[in-house]
Enzyme design. Structure first.
Site, PDB file in Angstrom:
ATOM      1  N   GLY A 210       0.836  -1.209   0.000  1.00 41.45           N
ATOM      2  CA  GLY A 210       0.000   0.000   0.000  1.00 41.45           C
ATOM      3  C   GLY A 210       0.857   1.239   0.000  1.00 41.45           C
ATOM      4  CG  ASN A 211      -0.289   4.630  -1.480  1.00 35.94           C
ATOM      5  OD1 ASN A 211      -1.000   5.447  -0.903  1.00 35.94           O
ATOM      6  ND2 ASN A 211      -0.690   3.979  -2.564  1.00 35.94           N
ATOM      7  NE  ARG A 212       5.086   7.139   4.213  1.00 35.15           N
ATOM      8  CZ  ARG A 212       5.898   6.174   4.590  1.00 35.15           C
ATOM      9  NH1 ARG A 212       5.524   5.322   5.496  1.00 35.15           N
ATOM     10  NH2 ARG A 212       7.082   6.070   4.044  1.00 35.15           N
ATOM     11  CB  ALA A 278      -1.951   7.314  -3.787  1.00 35.01           C
TER      12      ALA A 278
END
Ligand code: C5P
Length: 402
Positions: A210-212, A278
């Site tokens: 995943g990402n932030r 994102a």
């Protein structure tokens, strides 16, 4: 539905026309509005709260106190702030006189007095009461204060007399309400799809790539557009954010593939698309339905490319549709943003760079530059994402009659 996401407080006062309020409530719901009903004590003599509560799928408010024994009360301020419009239908001569005077000895009057939104009245009374100088003067005063007056019609009245004083028909009142929203909300009638947040690409039963991304920018845009009348479809990856008020549809997804499926299904019916998410560019080629343990985990993880959701929207974009992307860069990023604008067939790209303090993921603030097709460029200083969202949508507000 034209009124999806719109919030209407329907005030009912003590007139025989109150029986038509049931049809009006149903009609507003049929057109997509959320409706809360406030009845004066007089109104409950003509139609039961149970009828209205059933039609709007929410308890009716008629008393200052909800439960005398428990000491709980109905918060008239909250109700006044909740609504986009207070519609008093039928409005008796008495209630209108009280509105002019600023009286508030019943819950409906208190809601009206404390409301920040606009108010509309649909008068209903006998013809002589209607033509009386006091009533006419009160109507003029209300109109001069910005209250929308939905004129009564002519015909047989409850008294047996014939003349002007019949409350307008529910369908016509609902039409006027719709028109009011159209005139007052620049995005009314526009459908917007927004992607927000990260995507999670599962590795095994409990882990993911995943990402932030926090989703805050996409949610702020959703809130601003919904407040200005748009029918918002918010397709979001996993985030810890409540749905903003008035957002018509929130679709929660996990993976890029899920997001792509939801977006492509809805995109043809939209006027504007904003890709704020994102999205993970790749996902593990295989995922385990069980949890990997030490010793049985793979030595290497193969990745495959995810679809570029925004690129696909750009490919199928129709002439009347607008499409906006976001570009998050670690450096200066202008040339990269401009090439995305071209490659993805966008109308604008919003560039933010992690090089700027307070910009990008997880912050409550952002600093962006918008590059539009045709070469126009608009720079915004660091500001809260909510304020920025309002500024951004002003750039894309549909022109009247466009
Ligand atoms: O090419 P890049 O990923 O930097 O482009 C960013 C823009 O493209 C963002 O608007 C993002 O929401 C969108 N995007 C997408 N699907 C992907 C990757 C990016 O919609 N798989």
């Amino acid at each position: 539905m034209p009124l999806t996401g719109r919030r209407i407080v329907l005030g009912i006062t003590g007139s025989i026309a109150a029986y038509k309020s049931a049809v009006l409530a149903r009609e507003l719901r049929r057109r997509g509005a959320e409706v809360r009903v406030v009845m004066t004590p007089g109104a409950t003599e003509f139609i039961t709260p149970l009828t209205l509560a059933t039609l709007v799928d929410h308890p009716v408010y008629s008393d200052f106190t909800e439960n005398r024994d428990a000491g709980t009360w109905t918060n008239h301020v909250e109700l006044g702030l909740w609504g986009d419009l207070i519609l008093v239908a039928p409005a008796t001569a008495n209630t209108m006189a009280a509105m002019v005077q600023g009286q508030c000895d019943n819950l409906l009057l208190a809601v009206i007095l404390s409301a920040r939104c606009s108010v509309a009245v649909a008068p209903a009374m006998d013809l002589d009461m209607y033509t009386h100088a006091s009533t006419q003067q009160n109507l003029d005063t209300l109109a001069s204060r910005g209250v929308m007056v939905i004129d009564p019609t002519e015909g047989p009245l409850a008294s047996g007399l014939v003349g002007r004083g019949r409350m307008a028909e529910p369908e016509d009142i609902a039409d006027r309400v719709e028109q009011w929203f159209k005139n007052n909300l620049p995005w009314f009638g526009q459908k917007v799809i927004i992607t927000a947040g990260p995507t999670h690409e599962p590795l095994d039963a409990v882990r993911f790539l995943g990402n932030r991304s926090s989703g805050k920018m996409g949610f702020a845009l959703a809130e601003a557009l919904a407040n200005q009348g748009a029918e918002v479809h918010l397709v979001t990856g996993p985030v810890a954010l409540p749905t903003p008020p008035r957002v018509a549809y929130r679709i929660d997804v996990e993976t890029a593939l899920d997001m792509d499926r939801e977006v492509q299904a809805r995109w043809p019916a939209m006027n504007l698309g904003i890709a704020c998410a994102a999205v993970a560019d790749f996902r593990p080629s295989e995922t385990s339905s069980a949890k990997w343990h030490r010793g049985d985990m793979p030595q290497a993880i193969q990745l495959v490319e995810n679809p570029d959701i925004l690129w696909r929207m750009g490919q199928s974009k129709q002439a009347q549709q607008k499409l906006v992307g976001f570009a998050l860069e670690t450096g200066e990023g202008t040339s990269s943003a401009l090439s995305k604008l071209e490659r993805k067939n966008l109308d604008a790209i919003v560039l933010n760079t992690l090089a700027d303090r307070g910009a990008g993921f997880a912050h409550d603030t952002n600093k962006v530059t918008v590059h539009e097709r045709g070469g126009n460029c608009v720079r915004f200083e660091l500001k809260s994402k909510r304020d920025l969202a309002i500024d951004l949508i002003a750039l894309w507000t549909p022109k009247p009659n466009a």
